[in-house]
Scaffold this motif. Structure first.
Motif, PDB file in Angstrom:
ATOM      1  N   PRO A   1     -10.425 -10.813  -4.831  1.00 31.14           N
ATOM      2  CA  PRO A   1     -11.890 -10.830  -4.703  1.00 31.14           C
ATOM      3  C   PRO A   1     -12.457  -9.717  -3.831  1.00 31.14           C
ATOM      4  O   PRO A   1     -13.595  -9.300  -4.047  1.00 31.14           O
ATOM      5  CB  PRO A   1     -12.168 -12.202  -4.074  1.00 31.14           C
ATOM      6  CG  PRO A   1     -10.913 -12.530  -3.330  1.00 31.14           C
ATOM      7  CD  PRO A   1      -9.800 -11.974  -4.176  1.00 31.14           C
ATOM      8  N   THR A   2     -11.664  -9.215  -2.875  1.00 36.24           N
ATOM      9  CA  THR A   2     -12.212  -8.148  -2.028  1.00 36.24           C
ATOM     10  C   THR A   2     -11.700  -6.767  -2.438  1.00 36.24           C
ATOM     11  O   THR A   2     -12.387  -5.774  -2.249  1.00 36.24           O
ATOM     12  CB  THR A   2     -11.912  -8.393  -0.530  1.00 36.24           C
ATOM     13  OG1 THR A   2     -10.498  -8.382  -0.322  1.00 36.24           O
ATOM     14  CG2 THR A   2     -12.468  -9.726  -0.066  1.00 36.24           C
ATOM     15  N   PHE A   3     -10.491  -6.703  -3.027  1.00 38.32           N
ATOM     16  CA  PHE A   3      -9.927  -5.399  -3.385  1.00 38.32           C
ATOM     17  C   PHE A   3     -10.587  -4.819  -4.638  1.00 38.32           C
ATOM     18  O   PHE A   3     -10.674  -3.593  -4.791  1.00 38.32           O
ATOM     19  CB  PHE A   3      -8.419  -5.492  -3.619  1.00 38.32           C
ATOM     20  CG  PHE A   3      -7.582  -5.516  -2.363  1.00 38.32           C
ATOM     21  CD1 PHE A   3      -8.157  -5.784  -1.116  1.00 38.32           C
ATOM     22  CD2 PHE A   3      -6.218  -5.278  -2.403  1.00 38.32           C
ATOM     23  CE1 PHE A   3      -7.382  -5.808   0.046  1.00 38.32           C
ATOM     24  CE2 PHE A   3      -5.433  -5.295  -1.253  1.00 38.32           C
ATOM     25  CZ  PHE A   3      -6.021  -5.566  -0.036  1.00 38.32           C
TER      26      PHE A   3
ATOM     27  N   PHE B   1       6.283   6.008  -4.818  1.00 41.25           N
ATOM     28  CA  PHE B   1       6.988   4.835  -4.301  1.00 41.25           C
ATOM     29  C   PHE B   1       6.596   3.575  -5.071  1.00 41.25           C
ATOM     30  O   PHE B   1       7.431   2.710  -5.368  1.00 41.25           O
ATOM     31  CB  PHE B   1       6.654   4.680  -2.813  1.00 41.25           C
ATOM     32  CG  PHE B   1       7.186   3.427  -2.199  1.00 41.25           C
ATOM     33  CD1 PHE B   1       8.554   3.253  -1.996  1.00 41.25           C
ATOM     34  CD2 PHE B   1       6.327   2.403  -1.820  1.00 41.25           C
ATOM     35  CE1 PHE B   1       9.046   2.086  -1.430  1.00 41.25           C
ATOM     36  CE2 PHE B   1       6.812   1.236  -1.255  1.00 41.25           C
ATOM     37  CZ  PHE B   1       8.181   1.077  -1.067  1.00 41.25           C
ATOM     38  N   TRP B   2       5.308   3.471  -5.409  1.00 45.23           N
ATOM     39  CA  TRP B   2       4.814   2.285  -6.117  1.00 45.23           C
ATOM     40  C   TRP B   2       5.499   2.108  -7.472  1.00 45.23           C
ATOM     41  O   TRP B   2       5.733   0.992  -7.931  1.00 45.23           O
ATOM     42  CB  TRP B   2       3.294   2.365  -6.288  1.00 45.23           C
ATOM     43  CG  TRP B   2       2.684   1.065  -6.701  1.00 45.23           C
ATOM     44  CD1 TRP B   2       2.247   0.707  -7.943  1.00 45.23           C
ATOM     45  CD2 TRP B   2       2.464  -0.084  -5.860  1.00 45.23           C
ATOM     46  NE1 TRP B   2       1.767  -0.590  -7.922  1.00 45.23           N
ATOM     47  CE2 TRP B   2       1.895  -1.096  -6.659  1.00 45.23           C
ATOM     48  CE3 TRP B   2       2.702  -0.344  -4.498  1.00 45.23           C
ATOM     49  CZ2 TRP B   2       1.553  -2.354  -6.159  1.00 45.23           C
ATOM     50  CZ3 TRP B   2       2.363  -1.598  -4.003  1.00 45.23           C
ATOM     51  CH2 TRP B   2       1.799  -2.580  -4.829  1.00 45.23           C
ATOM     52  N   GLN B   3       5.808   3.217  -8.143  1.00 43.03           N
ATOM     53  CA  GLN B   3       6.514   3.132  -9.426  1.00 43.03           C
ATOM     54  C   GLN B   3       7.884   2.496  -9.236  1.00 43.03           C
ATOM     55  O   GLN B   3       8.320   1.691 -10.047  1.00 43.03           O
ATOM     56  CB  GLN B   3       6.672   4.519 -10.065  1.00 43.03           C
ATOM     57  CG  GLN B   3       5.353   5.213 -10.377  1.00 43.03           C
ATOM     58  CD  GLN B   3       4.362   4.326 -11.115  1.00 43.03           C
ATOM     59  OE1 GLN B   3       4.699   3.706 -12.115  1.00 43.03           O
ATOM     60  NE2 GLN B   3       3.134   4.217 -10.611  1.00 43.03           N
TER      61      GLN B   3
ATOM     62  N   PHE C   1      -4.829   6.237   1.072  1.00 48.52           N
ATOM     63  CA  PHE C   1      -4.027   7.380   0.649  1.00 48.52           C
ATOM     64  C   PHE C   1      -4.827   8.367  -0.197  1.00 48.52           C
ATOM     65  O   PHE C   1      -4.330   9.436  -0.530  1.00 48.52           O
ATOM     66  CB  PHE C   1      -2.779   6.915  -0.115  1.00 48.52           C
ATOM     67  CG  PHE C   1      -1.840   6.098   0.724  1.00 48.52           C
ATOM     68  CD1 PHE C   1      -1.201   6.665   1.820  1.00 48.52           C
ATOM     69  CD2 PHE C   1      -1.608   4.770   0.433  1.00 48.52           C
ATOM     70  CE1 PHE C   1      -0.343   5.907   2.613  1.00 48.52           C
ATOM     71  CE2 PHE C   1      -0.755   4.004   1.216  1.00 48.52           C
ATOM     72  CZ  PHE C   1      -0.117   4.570   2.302  1.00 48.52           C
ATOM     73  N   GLY C   2      -6.005   7.941  -0.577  1.00 52.68           N
ATOM     74  CA  GLY C   2      -6.897   8.877  -1.267  1.00 52.68           C
ATOM     75  C   GLY C   2      -6.443   9.332  -2.631  1.00 52.68           C
ATOM     76  O   GLY C   2      -6.578  10.499  -2.987  1.00 52.68           O
ATOM     77  N   GLN C   3      -5.811   8.404  -3.379  1.00 51.71           N
ATOM     78  CA  GLN C   3      -5.441   8.767  -4.752  1.00 51.71           C
ATOM     79  C   GLN C   3      -6.087   7.806  -5.715  1.00 51.71           C
ATOM     80  O   GLN C   3      -6.002   6.629  -5.542  1.00 51.71           O
ATOM     81  CB  GLN C   3      -3.937   8.661  -4.934  1.00 51.71           C
ATOM     82  CG  GLN C   3      -3.208   9.714  -4.157  1.00 51.71           C
ATOM     83  CD  GLN C   3      -1.697   9.497  -4.263  1.00 51.71           C
ATOM     84  OE1 GLN C   3      -1.127   9.564  -5.337  1.00 51.71           O
ATOM     85  NE2 GLN C   3      -1.068   9.211  -3.157  1.00 51.71           N
TER      86      GLN C   3
ATOM     87  N   HIS D   1      -3.231   1.171  -7.579  1.00 55.54           N
ATOM     88  CA  HIS D   1      -4.446   1.914  -7.230  1.00 55.54           C
ATOM     89  C   HIS D   1      -5.231   1.189  -6.140  1.00 55.54           C
ATOM     90  O   HIS D   1      -5.758   1.821  -5.229  1.00 55.54           O
ATOM     91  CB  HIS D   1      -5.299   2.157  -8.478  1.00 55.54           C
ATOM     92  CG  HIS D   1      -4.682   3.177  -9.387  1.00 55.54           C
ATOM     93  ND1 HIS D   1      -4.557   4.510  -9.034  1.00 55.54           N
ATOM     94  CD2 HIS D   1      -4.101   3.065 -10.608  1.00 55.54           C
ATOM     95  CE1 HIS D   1      -3.936   5.159 -10.002  1.00 55.54           C
ATOM     96  NE2 HIS D   1      -3.646   4.310 -10.969  1.00 55.54           N
ATOM     97  N   LEU D   2      -5.276  -0.143  -6.241  1.00 59.27           N
ATOM     98  CA  LEU D   2      -5.960  -0.919  -5.203  1.00 59.27           C
ATOM     99  C   LEU D   2      -5.244  -0.756  -3.856  1.00 59.27           C
ATOM    100  O   LEU D   2      -5.883  -0.590  -2.818  1.00 59.27           O
ATOM    101  CB  LEU D   2      -5.994  -2.407  -5.579  1.00 59.27           C
ATOM    102  CG  LEU D   2      -6.750  -2.784  -6.851  1.00 59.27           C
ATOM    103  CD1 LEU D   2      -6.582  -4.276  -7.141  1.00 59.27           C
ATOM    104  CD2 LEU D   2      -8.228  -2.434  -6.725  1.00 59.27           C
ATOM    105  N   ALA D   3      -3.916  -0.791  -3.910  1.00 56.75           N
ATOM    106  CA  ALA D   3      -3.128  -0.658  -2.686  1.00 56.75           C
ATOM    107  C   ALA D   3      -3.323   0.730  -2.068  1.00 56.75           C
ATOM    108  O   ALA D   3      -3.480   0.871  -0.847  1.00 56.75           O
ATOM    109  CB  ALA D   3      -1.642  -0.892  -2.986  1.00 56.75           C
TER     110      ALA D   3
END
Lengths: 87, 87
Positions: A39-41, B71-73, A85-87, A77-79
């Protein structure tokens, strides 16, 4: 770290298993998962149209279902955003 | 689910921050992370040569460092295997 990964897998399965294929998220399952678990991410998690749009962008093979790796890209992507990390 | 994602981000940062760039894992940082945090999910986690090979396969831009999405992959594939999704 392994236990956190286990939690993500279990929660994906819990939502994916509620109807149809137990290994993929249908539209309804994805809506429930995002509303309840992210809900927040997820920006505009309360807006069904925004969630539909998000699902379309993730469903690379356009089968109307999200498999685990398609879902994993979303939470990556949320993480990444959460971690700055700006990606 | 958001807290589990937060754990993965925090642990990545804890290892990535120990030397050099704080946003990427060097070879040594990756070895420490795999040995300590992924001892059962990564096959041959105790074998340095296997970890080197794993790192090379993940380092898509060949800069000798793993960024968060690289790393996520890895953890996505480990999670998928753990969940029995067969990908």
């Amino acid at each position: 770290m392994e236990s956190a990964i286990g939690v993500l897998v279990s929660q994906f399965k819990a939502y994916a298993g509620s109807d149809g294929s137990s290994d993929t998220l249908s539209r309804d399952e994805f809506h429930r998962l995002v509303t309840s678990e992210l809900p927040t991410f997820v920006k505009n998690a309360a807006d069904p149209a925004a969630i539909d749009q998000l699902m379309s962008s993730l469903d690379k093979n356009n089968d109307g279902e999200l498999n685990f790796m398609e879902f994993w890209q979303l939470i990556g992507h949320l993480a990444s955003k959460h971690g700055g990390f700006g990606q």
